[in-house]
Design an enzyme around this catalytic site. Structure first.
Site, PDB file in Angstrom:
ATOM      1  N   LEU A 108       0.859  -1.175   0.000  1.00  0.00           N
ATOM      2  CA  LEU A 108       0.000   0.000   0.000  1.00  0.00           C
ATOM      3  C   LEU A 108       0.898   1.229   0.000  1.00  0.00           C
ATOM      4  O   LEU A 108       1.972   1.218   0.616  1.00  0.00           O
ATOM      5  CB  LEU A 108      -0.915   0.025   1.236  1.00  0.00           C
ATOM      6  CG  LEU A 108      -1.989  -1.068   1.338  1.00  0.00           C
ATOM      7  CD1 LEU A 108      -2.730  -0.949   2.666  1.00  0.00           C
ATOM      8  CD2 LEU A 108      -2.961  -1.009   0.175  1.00  0.00           C
ATOM      9  N   ASP A 109       0.470   2.285  -0.662  1.00  0.00           N
ATOM     10  CA  ASP A 109       1.271   3.497  -0.731  1.00  0.00           C
ATOM     11  C   ASP A 109       1.500   4.087   0.657  1.00  0.00           C
ATOM     12  O   ASP A 109       0.712   3.868   1.588  1.00  0.00           O
ATOM     13  CB  ASP A 109       0.589   4.555  -1.606  1.00  0.00           C
ATOM     14  CG  ASP A 109       0.581   4.170  -3.080  1.00  0.00           C
ATOM     15  OD1 ASP A 109       1.340   3.269  -3.459  1.00  0.00           O
ATOM     16  OD2 ASP A 109      -0.207   4.774  -3.836  1.00  0.00           O
ATOM     17  N   TYR A 110       2.547   4.873   0.759  1.00  0.00           N
ATOM     18  CA  TYR A 110       2.939   5.547   2.000  1.00  0.00           C
ATOM     19  C   TYR A 110       1.762   6.278   2.643  1.00  0.00           C
ATOM     20  O   TYR A 110       1.556   6.214   3.850  1.00  0.00           O
ATOM     21  CB  TYR A 110       4.070   6.528   1.667  1.00  0.00           C
ATOM     22  CG  TYR A 110       4.553   7.387   2.806  1.00  0.00           C
ATOM     23  CD1 TYR A 110       5.462   6.900   3.750  1.00  0.00           C
ATOM     24  CD2 TYR A 110       4.132   8.709   2.919  1.00  0.00           C
ATOM     25  CE1 TYR A 110       5.914   7.703   4.776  1.00  0.00           C
ATOM     26  CE2 TYR A 110       4.588   9.524   3.946  1.00  0.00           C
ATOM     27  CZ  TYR A 110       5.484   9.013   4.873  1.00  0.00           C
ATOM     28  OH  TYR A 110       5.930   9.810   5.896  1.00  0.00           O
ATOM     29  N   THR A 112      -1.532   5.840   1.990  1.00  0.00           N
ATOM     30  CA  THR A 112      -2.791   5.092   1.982  1.00  0.00           C
ATOM     31  C   THR A 112      -2.975   4.341   3.295  1.00  0.00           C
ATOM     32  O   THR A 112      -2.022   3.799   3.863  1.00  0.00           O
ATOM     33  CB  THR A 112      -2.812   4.086   0.812  1.00  0.00           C
ATOM     34  OG1 THR A 112      -2.637   4.795  -0.411  1.00  0.00           O
ATOM     35  CG2 THR A 112      -4.119   3.323   0.752  1.00  0.00           C
TER      36      THR A 112
END
Length: 261
Positions: A108-110, A112
């Site tokens: 998952l993105d930083y 998110t």
């Protein structure tokens, strides 16, 4: 990427330090050419420093776990403060014979938040990787998007030259003086490209609130973070055959916009 020996490569694979297209690699992973390989070895490897980071557990058994990923922390990488480095202290050690250091099996993105799936044994990590490769894990996200948007749709614009597909459905809309409208959107990515949902929503003129990278000029919300949340995962447990549905409640910042949630 520099791995000097075959034994060093095996060690990196065993500990989950090597990813291919964002997915943790195993000895069973097949390369077809053109993949992106990333080797991330924590700076404290071999030392005594441990990361103590509170972890909210959504589900856990001997094989796997699912946790809440907060915003503002990397899932893995070459630094101490990552989800991966916090897992050994935050989860129960598996008692199965092939137990290993717990490892995230996707990314998952930083910025998110939401559900992150963890493997606790070597066989579980391999099995969960296969499920992702076979698209046997259904993922849903929620986002807050800006401006007027169609009630539902399919976005198929290519990302980095590769076919990409996402579907969406608007669940709530409220007026906004600055943004015109704010929309609570349920998203289902059908492919797994990097930043896919963020890029797709920008491509139809409805970027995610708080996205400073994929935004519209003069319509960036600063200081509140990205309004993108990994809400649920649905899959068949690879060892118990139980149908799993794991979800993570919407963050409070979503609920403050849509008061009836």
């Amino acid at each position: 990427m520099d791995i000097p020996t075959k034994s060093a490569l095996k060690k990196a694979l065993k500990k989950g330090y090597l990813t291919i297209n964002g997915v943790i690699a195993t000895t069973a992973t097949i390369l077809y050419g053109g993949e992106q390989l990333c080797l991330s070895i924590p700076e404290e490897e071999g030392g005594t420093t441990k990361l103590i980071l509170p972890i909210t557990i959504l589900y856990e058994d001997e094989h796997l776990a699912a946790i809440h990923k907060p915003a503002g922390i990397l899932v893995s990488g070459n630094r101490l403060k990552t989800i991966a480095n916090a897992l050994p202290q935050g989860l129960r050690q598996s008692t199965l014979p092939d137990a290993t250091t717990p490892q995230p099996v996707h990314r998952l993105d930083y910025a998110t938040t939401g559900v992150l799936l963890i493997g606790k044994t070597r066989s579980s990590i391999r099995a969960l990787n296969r499920l992702f490769e076979q698209k046997a894990i259904t993922k849903t996200y929620y986002a807050v998007t800006i401006k007027a948007i169609m009630p539902n749709g399919e976005i198929i614009s290519a990302i980095d030259g590769k076919p990409s597909r996402s579907t969406y459905e608007v669940e709530k809309t409220v007026p906004s003086e600055r943004f015109g409208f704010l929309n609570l959107v349920l998203l289902k990515p059908q492919t797994g490209r990097r930043h896919q949902l963020r890029k797709h929503l920008q491509s139809i003129g409805n970027p995610i609130l708080g996205d400073a990278t994929y935004s519209l000029e003069n319509l960036i919300l600063k200081g509140k973070g990205l309004y993108l949340h990994a809400h649920s995962l649905k899959f068949t447990h690879p060892f118990t055959n139980k149908e799993m549905f794991i979800q993570d409640d919407l963050p409070q910042k979503f609920k403050r916009i849509f008061h009836t949630l």
